[in-house]
Design a protein around this motif. Sequence first.
Motif, PDB file in Angstrom:
ATOM      1  N   LYS A 105      14.533 -19.810 -10.189  1.00 30.34           N
ATOM      2  CA  LYS A 105      14.766 -19.802 -11.428  1.00 30.34           C
ATOM      3  C   LYS A 105      16.226 -20.045 -11.690  1.00 30.34           C
ATOM      4  O   LYS A 105      16.715 -20.749 -12.509  1.00 30.34           O
ATOM      5  CB  LYS A 105      14.156 -18.854 -12.254  1.00 30.34           C
ATOM      6  CG  LYS A 105      12.664 -18.752 -12.210  1.00 30.34           C
ATOM      7  CD  LYS A 105      11.970 -17.552 -12.988  1.00 30.34           C
ATOM      8  CE  LYS A 105      10.460 -17.913 -13.073  1.00 30.34           C
ATOM      9  NZ  LYS A 105       9.564 -16.648 -13.787  1.00 30.34           N
ATOM     10  N   VAL A 106      16.998 -19.164 -10.772  1.00 32.41           N
ATOM     11  CA  VAL A 106      18.389 -19.190 -10.816  1.00 32.41           C
ATOM     12  C   VAL A 106      18.940 -20.686 -10.538  1.00 32.41           C
ATOM     13  O   VAL A 106      19.905 -21.040 -11.256  1.00 32.41           O
ATOM     14  CB  VAL A 106      19.272 -18.006 -10.233  1.00 32.41           C
ATOM     15  CG1 VAL A 106      20.828 -18.315  -9.983  1.00 32.41           C
ATOM     16  CG2 VAL A 106      18.920 -17.048 -10.692  1.00 32.41           C
ATOM     17  N   LEU A 107      18.591 -20.922  -9.781  1.00 24.88           N
ATOM     18  CA  LEU A 107      18.966 -22.470  -9.047  1.00 24.88           C
ATOM     19  C   LEU A 107      18.376 -23.552 -10.059  1.00 24.88           C
ATOM     20  O   LEU A 107      19.314 -24.327 -10.399  1.00 24.88           O
ATOM     21  CB  LEU A 107      18.200 -22.865  -7.731  1.00 24.88           C
ATOM     22  CG  LEU A 107      18.775 -22.264  -6.507  1.00 24.88           C
ATOM     23  CD1 LEU A 107      18.025 -22.540  -5.345  1.00 24.88           C
ATOM     24  CD2 LEU A 107      20.311 -22.602  -6.311  1.00 24.88           C
ATOM     25  N   THR A 108      17.277 -23.342 -10.635  1.00 30.91           N
ATOM     26  CA  THR A 108      16.833 -24.306 -11.648  1.00 30.91           C
ATOM     27  C   THR A 108      17.703 -24.446 -12.810  1.00 30.91           C
ATOM     28  O   THR A 108      18.100 -25.546 -13.678  1.00 30.91           O
ATOM     29  CB  THR A 108      15.389 -24.087 -12.190  1.00 30.91           C
ATOM     30  OG1 THR A 108      14.361 -24.565 -10.884  1.00 30.91           O
ATOM     31  CG2 THR A 108      15.010 -24.968 -13.212  1.00 30.91           C
ATOM     32  N   LEU A 109      18.017 -22.950 -13.271  1.00 30.88           N
ATOM     33  CA  LEU A 109      19.011 -22.779 -14.565  1.00 30.88           C
ATOM     34  C   LEU A 109      20.214 -23.526 -14.290  1.00 30.88           C
ATOM     35  O   LEU A 109      20.755 -24.392 -15.059  1.00 30.88           O
ATOM     36  CB  LEU A 109      19.018 -21.564 -15.067  1.00 30.88           C
ATOM     37  CG  LEU A 109      20.065 -20.923 -15.671  1.00 30.88           C
ATOM     38  CD1 LEU A 109      19.599 -21.949 -17.461  1.00 30.88           C
ATOM     39  CD2 LEU A 109      20.110 -19.624 -16.247  1.00 30.88           C
ATOM     40  N   THR A 110      21.001 -23.287 -13.234  1.00 31.42           N
ATOM     41  CA  THR A 110      22.262 -23.941 -12.782  1.00 31.42           C
ATOM     42  C   THR A 110      22.086 -25.184 -12.788  1.00 31.42           C
ATOM     43  O   THR A 110      23.066 -26.109 -13.358  1.00 31.42           O
ATOM     44  CB  THR A 110      22.538 -23.289 -11.401  1.00 31.42           C
ATOM     45  OG1 THR A 110      22.682 -22.050 -11.413  1.00 31.42           O
ATOM     46  CG2 THR A 110      23.952 -23.610 -10.840  1.00 31.42           C
ATOM     47  N   ASN A 159      21.965 -31.283 -17.589  1.00 35.50           N
ATOM     48  CA  ASN A 159      21.512 -31.384 -18.968  1.00 35.50           C
ATOM     49  C   ASN A 159      20.123 -31.470 -18.957  1.00 35.50           C
ATOM     50  O   ASN A 159      19.543 -32.083 -20.243  1.00 35.50           O
ATOM     51  CB  ASN A 159      22.424 -32.366 -19.708  1.00 35.50           C
ATOM     52  CG  ASN A 159      22.327 -31.943 -21.321  1.00 35.50           C
ATOM     53  OD1 ASN A 159      21.861 -30.729 -21.907  1.00 35.50           O
ATOM     54  ND2 ASN A 159      22.171 -32.994 -22.266  1.00 35.50           N
ATOM     55  N   LEU A 160      19.343 -31.634 -17.913  1.00 38.78           N
ATOM     56  CA  LEU A 160      17.678 -31.478 -18.153  1.00 38.78           C
ATOM     57  C   LEU A 160      17.535 -30.089 -18.430  1.00 38.78           C
ATOM     58  O   LEU A 160      17.970 -29.223 -18.503  1.00 38.78           O
ATOM     59  CB  LEU A 160      17.198 -32.006 -16.729  1.00 38.78           C
ATOM     60  CG  LEU A 160      17.595 -33.203 -16.141  1.00 38.78           C
ATOM     61  CD1 LEU A 160      17.119 -33.659 -14.660  1.00 38.78           C
ATOM     62  CD2 LEU A 160      16.967 -34.260 -17.127  1.00 38.78           C
ATOM     63  N   ASN A 161      15.919 -29.892 -18.677  1.00 39.69           N
ATOM     64  CA  ASN A 161      15.586 -28.729 -19.180  1.00 39.69           C
ATOM     65  C   ASN A 161      14.153 -28.308 -18.300  1.00 39.69           C
ATOM     66  O   ASN A 161      12.910 -28.576 -18.848  1.00 39.69           O
ATOM     67  CB  ASN A 161      15.087 -28.904 -20.525  1.00 39.69           C
ATOM     68  CG  ASN A 161      14.666 -27.464 -21.242  1.00 39.69           C
ATOM     69  OD1 ASN A 161      15.125 -26.539 -20.528  1.00 39.69           O
ATOM     70  ND2 ASN A 161      13.649 -27.503 -22.242  1.00 39.69           N
ATOM     71  N   LEU A 162      14.405 -28.509 -17.003  1.00 39.87           N
ATOM     72  CA  LEU A 162      13.259 -28.397 -15.964  1.00 39.87           C
ATOM     73  C   LEU A 162      12.919 -26.883 -15.860  1.00 39.87           C
ATOM     74  O   LEU A 162      13.900 -25.926 -16.034  1.00 39.87           O
ATOM     75  CB  LEU A 162      13.651 -28.676 -14.606  1.00 39.87           C
ATOM     76  CG  LEU A 162      14.135 -30.476 -14.588  1.00 39.87           C
ATOM     77  CD1 LEU A 162      14.601 -30.736 -13.136  1.00 39.87           C
ATOM     78  CD2 LEU A 162      12.567 -31.235 -14.321  1.00 39.87           C
ATOM     79  N   THR A 163      11.769 -26.556 -15.540  1.00 37.52           N
ATOM     80  CA  THR A 163      11.376 -25.351 -15.160  1.00 37.52           C
ATOM     81  C   THR A 163      11.328 -25.044 -13.628  1.00 37.52           C
ATOM     82  O   THR A 163      11.144 -23.905 -13.115  1.00 37.52           O
ATOM     83  CB  THR A 163      10.186 -24.952 -15.785  1.00 37.52           C
ATOM     84  OG1 THR A 163       9.013 -25.752 -15.152  1.00 37.52           O
ATOM     85  CG2 THR A 163      10.238 -25.143 -17.263  1.00 37.52           C
ATOM     86  N   GLY A 184      13.929 -49.355 -22.995  1.00 33.31           N
ATOM     87  CA  GLY A 184      12.726 -48.752 -23.045  1.00 33.31           C
ATOM     88  C   GLY A 184      12.632 -47.305 -22.456  1.00 33.31           C
ATOM     89  O   GLY A 184      12.350 -46.907 -21.292  1.00 33.31           O
ATOM     90  N   GLY A 185      13.280 -46.073 -23.227  1.00 32.38           N
ATOM     91  CA  GLY A 185      13.221 -44.878 -22.571  1.00 32.38           C
ATOM     92  C   GLY A 185      14.554 -44.438 -22.993  1.00 32.38           C
ATOM     93  O   GLY A 185      15.635 -45.049 -23.376  1.00 32.38           O
ATOM     94  N   SER A 186      14.533 -43.049 -23.307  1.00 30.72           N
ATOM     95  CA  SER A 186      15.737 -42.220 -23.909  1.00 30.72           C
ATOM     96  C   SER A 186      16.821 -42.227 -22.840  1.00 30.72           C
ATOM     97  O   SER A 186      16.527 -41.912 -21.709  1.00 30.72           O
ATOM     98  CB  SER A 186      15.303 -41.127 -24.381  1.00 30.72           C
ATOM     99  OG  SER A 186      16.410 -40.247 -24.670  1.00 30.72           O
ATOM    100  N   ASN A 187      17.915 -42.604 -23.490  1.00 30.49           N
ATOM    101  CA  ASN A 187      19.093 -42.484 -22.744  1.00 30.49           C
ATOM    102  C   ASN A 187      19.974 -41.204 -23.272  1.00 30.49           C
ATOM    103  O   ASN A 187      21.308 -41.292 -22.856  1.00 30.49           O
ATOM    104  CB  ASN A 187      20.047 -43.857 -22.485  1.00 30.49           C
ATOM    105  CG  ASN A 187      19.041 -44.718 -21.659  1.00 30.49           C
ATOM    106  OD1 ASN A 187      18.819 -44.295 -20.565  1.00 30.49           O
ATOM    107  ND2 ASN A 187      19.196 -45.886 -22.212  1.00 30.49           N
ATOM    108  N   ALA A 188      19.691 -40.381 -24.193  1.00 31.77           N
ATOM    109  CA  ALA A 188      20.282 -39.499 -24.756  1.00 31.77           C
ATOM    110  C   ALA A 188      20.819 -38.527 -23.873  1.00 31.77           C
ATOM    111  O   ALA A 188      20.046 -38.153 -23.125  1.00 31.77           O
ATOM    112  CB  ALA A 188      19.584 -39.115 -26.102  1.00 31.77           C
TER     113      ALA A 188
END
Length: 253
Positions: free
Chosen positions: A147-152, A158-162, A249-253
């Motif tokens: 979880k620490v590695l994923t948060l880092t 700027n992704l929001n993976l779990t 076709g897809g978000s680039n934000a």
Amino acid sequence: MKDGNAQMSDLEPRRCLSVVMPCYNEISTIEAVVEQVLRSPWTNEIIIVDDGSSDGTRDVLEKFHDPRIRVLLQPVNRGKGAALRRGFAEATSAFVVVQDADLEYDPREFGDLLTPLLDDRADVVYGSRFLGGGGRVLYFWHSVGNKVLTLTSNIFTNLNLTDMETCYKVFRREVLESFTLEENRFGIEPEMTAKVAAGHWRVYEVAISYNGRTYEEGKKIGWRDGVRAFYCIIRYSGPGRHARRLRSGGSNA
């Protein structure tokens, strides 16, 4: 455990998936996991990259005669990342998934992983062990470290993976062809994530089950790999490291 076709009511299974399977000293599980992958209606080919096994795994690999299986032998042990690079280069299907050669991840969930890709909602799908899929309870500190590695990683990409470190990552093949991977060991996980984010590819997560194993049962990742992962997050996520690829076709934000 989820039914791999639970979300596939409007999509007929078809052989569209290249399964890249790095393996190293997996004599106790390799035959069972290959049989499970072959049973999936989504499997078009299995590319097994043996990373210098010395426990008899290669003798087992010689017994496979299904035409969908290709076995590539690394001359020496170079690491998971090196094995994946070789397997990715050989993949021919529209979609490519990583499948470890143990029994921690269940190929019956290929359908769930492919759904967002086939619906054109995603270019890359991560199977998350932390979204309620269920599984064997093991090491607390592994979970904390993950979880620490994923948060880092999320902070830098700027992704929001779990679950950045999950084995189950499925790519459109053109995504893998859009960048060059460099890491030889487990640092390839944050490297792939950084380069997917830099390319502005659409990323999706689905819940998966997980049957983790102990070190006595063959688990190989250790604390040094965690340290390397932090280094890779910083190295590959830094500004200007990769050309931004904007796609229609897809978000680039």
